[in-house]
Design an enzyme around this catalytic site. Structure first.
Site, PDB file in Angstrom:
ATOM      1  N   HIS A  32      43.189  23.435 -15.819  1.00 26.44           N
ATOM      2  CA  HIS A  32      42.667  22.076 -15.912  1.00 26.44           C
ATOM      3  C   HIS A  32      43.756  21.006 -15.957  1.00 26.44           C
ATOM      4  CE1 HIS A  32      38.768  23.875 -16.406  1.00 26.44           C
ATOM      5  NE2 HIS A  32      39.241  24.621 -17.384  1.00 26.44           N
TER       6      HIS A  32
ATOM      7  N   ASP B 203      41.891  23.823 -26.030  1.00 22.31           N
ATOM      8  CA  ASP B 203      41.629  24.582 -24.798  1.00 22.31           C
ATOM      9  C   ASP B 203      42.774  24.322 -23.826  1.00 22.31           C
ATOM     10  OD1 ASP B 203      40.659  25.873 -22.585  1.00 22.31           O
ATOM     11  OD2 ASP B 203      38.636  25.072 -22.750  1.00 22.31           O
TER      12      ASP B 203
END
Length: 285
Positions: A193, A188
């Site tokens: 993030h 991911d």
């Protein structure tokens, strides 16, 4: 044909099967990414513990399942900065092997019109040479993507609501400053993030935990709290992403037993903010 608007006509659309493989290194890296510690969870971090290689955390199933969710781009073009991961669930049909190759079959399972937002869901079935391995269900919440004339879908406000009593069990895990940098190596790679500039452009003060990383922490709590650390006893998990988790936050998982082999689950941060709601786990006795 790829559109830029959600439509109920997408429901039932089947995607071409995907072939996905993983090795023991992938499952051990994932375990580190969701906080597993050698002192207590060596089975999932060291290939020498068992003749067949390391045990695999049950929530590793969401990693190949991400590919099914990515198939949505084949039917509708959605702006990534307006997308939120809504719900995630999976059911293990047998324990995950540390090395295998699967065929992932998936289809659009629902499209709901929430007015100012839209929801699209995907279900998937993974099989390997030994047969069906796991099922998954994922939804995406698309901000500003509603108003296309579809049904609003069922209300979920009372789904898996915790009872009005103290939880039967509470497990508290601390996340680390490098959690996102480590977890993203499992596949991911969304910049939100890890990249401060990207996060600020998306409207956030700073990068924060992947929702599925939080999910993995809660999955470890289910495994250790309800299954005595035995992955063979873990059957299913589902939940709704309710709020963000910051790096170095605590993830406090609360359990209320709900009959034989089942529990209602809710995860909060150290301030009591609910981060995973409407959650439920099933397991073998």
């Amino acid at each position: 044909m790829v559109t830029e608007t959600l439509s109920p006509d997408m429901v039932g659309h089947k995607f071409e099967p995907l072939t996905i493989s993983w090795r023991a290194k992938d499952t051990m890296l994932y375990a580190l990414g969701v906080g597993a510690k050698p002192a207590d969870e060596l089975d999932f971090l060291y290939e020498g513990q068992h003749r067949m290689g390391p045990k695999v955390l049950p929530t590793y199933a969401v990693i190949p399942a991400l590919r099914a969710m990515g198939n949505i781009r084949q039917v509708v073009k959605l702006k990534i900065q307006r997308l939120l991961h809504g719900e995630q669930g999976f059911e293990l049909l047998r324990p995950l092997p540390s090395e295998t190759e699967i065929t992932l079959e998936s289809e659009v399972s629902e499209v709901w019109d929430k007015g100012k937002a839209g929801v699209i869901g995907v279900t998937a079935l993974a099989s390997d040479k030994d047969g069906p391995l796991f099922k998954s269900h994922s939804t995406l919440f698309y901000i500003g993507g509603g108003g296309f004339g579809g049904e609003p879908g069922p209300s979920t406000k009372d789904k898996n609501r915790p009872p009005e009593r103290e939880p039967d069990l509470v497990i508290d895990y601390l996340t680390q400053p490098e959690q996102g940098a480590l977890y993203r190596l499992s596949g991911d790679r969304v910049a939100l993030h890890i990249d401060p500039e990207f996060a600020q452009k998306a409207g956030y003060d700073k990068p924060f935990m992947h929702g599925l990383c939080t999910y993995g922490f809660v999955g470890r709590a289910i495994l250790n709290g309800l299954c005595s650390g035995n992955a063979d006893r873990f059957v299913s998990m589902t939940g709704r992403f309710a709020d963000t988790v910051q790096f170095e936050d605590h993830i406090v998982t609360k359990f209320w037993r709900d009959g034989e082999g089942a529990a209602i689950v809710q995860a909060e941060d150290q301030n009591g903010n609910v981060v995973l709601s409407q959650a439920r786990a099933t397991f073998k006795g």
